[in-house]
Design a protein around this motif. Sequence first.
Motif, PDB file in Angstrom:
ATOM      1  N   SER A  64      34.341 -17.354 -29.842  1.00 18.52           N
ATOM      2  CA  SER A  64      33.018 -17.718 -29.323  1.00 18.52           C
ATOM      3  C   SER A  64      32.712 -19.187 -29.578  1.00 18.52           C
ATOM      4  O   SER A  64      32.277 -19.903 -28.674  1.00 18.52           O
ATOM      5  CB  SER A  64      31.944 -16.838 -29.960  1.00 18.52           C
ATOM      6  N   VAL A  95      31.234 -17.272 -22.616  1.00 20.16           N
ATOM      7  CA  VAL A  95      30.923 -16.194 -23.556  1.00 20.16           C
ATOM      8  C   VAL A  95      29.520 -15.692 -23.260  1.00 20.16           C
ATOM      9  O   VAL A  95      28.594 -16.487 -23.085  1.00 20.16           O
ATOM     10  CB  VAL A  95      31.074 -16.662 -25.022  1.00 20.16           C
ATOM     11  N   HIS A  97      26.528 -13.427 -24.693  1.00 23.89           N
ATOM     12  CA  HIS A  97      25.942 -12.764 -25.850  1.00 23.89           C
ATOM     13  C   HIS A  97      24.908 -11.753 -25.356  1.00 23.89           C
ATOM     14  O   HIS A  97      24.493 -11.795 -24.200  1.00 23.89           O
ATOM     15  CB  HIS A  97      25.288 -13.785 -26.784  1.00 23.89           C
ATOM     16  N   PHE A 103      24.741 -10.304 -19.457  1.00 24.77           N
ATOM     17  CA  PHE A 103      25.414  -9.442 -20.436  1.00 24.77           C
ATOM     18  C   PHE A 103      25.389  -7.975 -19.994  1.00 24.77           C
ATOM     19  O   PHE A 103      26.423  -7.297 -20.022  1.00 24.77           O
ATOM     20  CB  PHE A 103      24.789  -9.595 -21.828  1.00 24.77           C
ATOM     21  N   ARG A 117      29.980  -7.409 -29.863  1.00 28.44           N
ATOM     22  CA  ARG A 117      29.409  -8.700 -30.246  1.00 28.44           C
ATOM     23  C   ARG A 117      29.210  -9.594 -29.030  1.00 28.44           C
ATOM     24  O   ARG A 117      28.150 -10.161 -28.845  1.00 28.44           O
ATOM     25  CB  ARG A 117      30.317  -9.384 -31.278  1.00 28.44           C
ATOM     26  N   GLN A 118      30.235  -9.760 -28.200  1.00 25.37           N
ATOM     27  CA  GLN A 118      30.159 -10.609 -27.021  1.00 25.37           C
ATOM     28  C   GLN A 118      31.053 -10.043 -25.926  1.00 25.37           C
ATOM     29  O   GLN A 118      31.882  -9.168 -26.175  1.00 25.37           O
ATOM     30  CB  GLN A 118      30.669 -12.036 -27.319  1.00 25.37           C
ATOM     31  N   VAL A 178      25.919 -17.025 -33.485  1.00 23.45           N
ATOM     32  CA  VAL A 178      25.975 -15.634 -33.040  1.00 23.45           C
ATOM     33  C   VAL A 178      24.610 -14.952 -33.085  1.00 23.45           C
ATOM     34  O   VAL A 178      24.250 -14.223 -32.162  1.00 23.45           O
ATOM     35  CB  VAL A 178      27.042 -14.818 -33.807  1.00 23.45           C
ATOM     36  N   SER A 182      22.478 -14.166 -29.616  1.00 22.87           N
ATOM     37  CA  SER A 182      22.324 -12.729 -29.375  1.00 22.87           C
ATOM     38  C   SER A 182      20.868 -12.307 -29.381  1.00 22.87           C
ATOM     39  O   SER A 182      20.561 -11.136 -29.225  1.00 22.87           O
ATOM     40  CB  SER A 182      23.124 -11.935 -30.406  1.00 22.87           C
TER      41      SER A 182
END
Length: 189
Positions: A64, A95, A97, A103, A117-118, A178, A182
């Motif tokens: 990430s 990426v 999140h 997402f 997580r991703q 992160v 997120s």
Amino acid sequence: MGKIFESITTHQRDFILKQKMFFVATAAGEGRVNLSPKGLDAFRLINEHQVAWLNLTGSGNETSMHVQQNPRMTMMFCAFEGSPLILRLYGKAKVLHQADENFDTYSKLFPTFTGTRQIFVLDIDKTQSSCGMGVPLYDFVEQRQQLVQSHDKQGKNGVEAYWKKANQLSFDGDETRVLELSGIQDESE
């Protein structure tokens, strides 16, 4: 001699879909190159120019951080059974999140895992196939379940607490963001 292609061919697609694992390599502008093996039901071929893979919580968060700094990514598949072949996918990754707009669209493609997580999406600009005759033959037994079981035991809050404890900095000391990316509020601030 390796062969270069502009997209995933039909033969490559069929090969990819039979594989039980793949490898992901990334690097920031400085520091170490990260190379990670991936398994479980975490890979999706979107079309001949795009793939996605689900990243579960692990001991680090290098991929990430690297993609945030430098979107280059290489994915590799190799035949551990049947005819020898190594296949690399090259391109630019993004990426996603949990707080990102797309997402949910991509997460619907994968099973639900507590440790999600991703999601990484790779836009492919080249593929390369090579012989793979030096790769040993292995018999596939099964996917390991310890990671999934550990995440389930911790629960969503426990996994997020682990992100705070162990996934905030890369190996080279760069922030992975992160929690922020997120959409999780860090209660200690």
